[in-house]
Design a protein around this motif. Sequence first.
Motif, PDB file in Angstrom:
ATOM      1  N   ARG A 149     -81.101  81.673  52.079  1.00 22.70           N
ATOM      2  CA  ARG A 149     -80.068  80.677  52.426  1.00 22.70           C
ATOM      3  C   ARG A 149     -78.884  80.696  51.463  1.00 22.70           C
ATOM      4  NH1 ARG A 149     -83.437  76.238  55.564  1.00 22.70           N
ATOM      5  NH2 ARG A 149     -85.127  77.626  56.030  1.00 22.70           N
ATOM      6  N   PHE A 150     -78.372  81.907  51.226  1.00 26.02           N
ATOM      7  CA  PHE A 150     -77.143  82.017  50.457  1.00 26.02           C
ATOM      8  C   PHE A 150     -76.019  81.349  51.239  1.00 26.02           C
ATOM      9  CE2 PHE A 150     -77.601  85.931  47.493  1.00 26.02           C
ATOM     10  CZ  PHE A 150     -78.835  85.489  47.064  1.00 26.02           C
ATOM     11  N   THR A 154     -72.250  81.082  52.936  1.00 21.85           N
ATOM     12  CA  THR A 154     -71.512  82.049  53.763  1.00 21.85           C
ATOM     13  C   THR A 154     -70.665  82.962  52.898  1.00 21.85           C
ATOM     14  OG1 THR A 154     -71.452  80.406  55.525  1.00 21.85           O
ATOM     15  CG2 THR A 154     -69.948  82.260  55.724  1.00 21.85           C
ATOM     16  N   GLU A 178     -71.244  83.855  49.794  1.00 19.49           N
ATOM     17  CA  GLU A 178     -72.117  84.790  49.080  1.00 19.49           C
ATOM     18  C   GLU A 178     -72.623  85.893  50.003  1.00 19.49           C
ATOM     19  OE1 GLU A 178     -74.878  81.843  47.673  1.00 19.49           O
ATOM     20  OE2 GLU A 178     -74.049  81.935  45.636  1.00 19.49           O
ATOM     21  N   ILE A 179     -72.949  85.547  51.232  1.00 15.06           N
ATOM     22  CA  ILE A 179     -73.393  86.556  52.197  1.00 15.06           C
ATOM     23  C   ILE A 179     -72.272  87.533  52.480  1.00 15.06           C
ATOM     24  CG2 ILE A 179     -74.072  86.916  54.614  1.00 15.06           C
ATOM     25  CD1 ILE A 179     -75.747  84.343  54.356  1.00 15.06           C
ATOM     26  N   THR A 219     -79.245  92.982  52.208  1.00 15.65           N
ATOM     27  CA  THR A 219     -78.498  92.209  53.204  1.00 15.65           C
ATOM     28  C   THR A 219     -79.379  91.207  53.940  1.00 15.65           C
ATOM     29  OG1 THR A 219     -78.771  94.017  54.785  1.00 15.65           O
ATOM     30  CG2 THR A 219     -76.717  93.946  53.557  1.00 15.65           C
ATOM     31  N   PRO A 272     -80.479  87.661  51.466  1.00 12.35           N
ATOM     32  CA  PRO A 272     -79.577  86.514  51.345  1.00 12.35           C
ATOM     33  C   PRO A 272     -79.662  85.542  52.530  1.00 12.35           C
ATOM     34  CG  PRO A 272     -78.437  88.483  50.681  1.00 12.35           C
ATOM     35  CD  PRO A 272     -79.757  88.907  51.243  1.00 12.35           C
ATOM     36  N   PHE A 273     -79.945  86.063  53.717  1.00 14.83           N
ATOM     37  CA  PHE A 273     -80.101  85.173  54.868  1.00 14.83           C
ATOM     38  C   PHE A 273     -81.378  84.336  54.735  1.00 14.83           C
ATOM     39  CE2 PHE A 273     -77.324  88.433  56.734  1.00 14.83           C
ATOM     40  CZ  PHE A 273     -76.326  87.610  57.243  1.00 14.83           C
TER      41      PHE A 273
END
Length: 138
Positions: free
Chosen positions: A105-106, A108, A110-111, A98, A101-102
């Motif tokens: 820069r996945f 929104t 994808e997050i 978790t 991904p932040f």
Amino acid sequence: MTSNSVAHVLGGIFLQHGIRLAVGLVTSLGLARHLGPGAFGSYQTLMSWMLVFVAIGSGGLQSVVIQKLAVSVAPQTVLGTVFRLRLIWVGLALILSTALPFSLRFSTDEILGVLILAPVLILQFADLPDYWFQSRME
């Protein structure tokens, strides 16, 4: 163990895996038809992302645990230790799956997909009784 009971146990295992395979196939086909090629590709990318962390969460313990359970006189001790190790590995996998991904820069969407699929990691604790049953097969 009699040959009849071995056949019964093996039949149950084959049935379980067959049902899992059939349900997975029908679900994947239904999702592919419903989502279309682009959205289904994004879904498969997210599933692949999570499966990497499922492998981390398992900690590579299956064969060792089954072997130890087969020879152990105190299976509750082995299962308790494996539960605690799994808790650590799954916790690490949840944090990484978790948080990365932040930082990568996945998008929104994808997050959000990763957050929806993250509970898959927790379901790995359902493998512990299966390890015990596999260790009892001769």
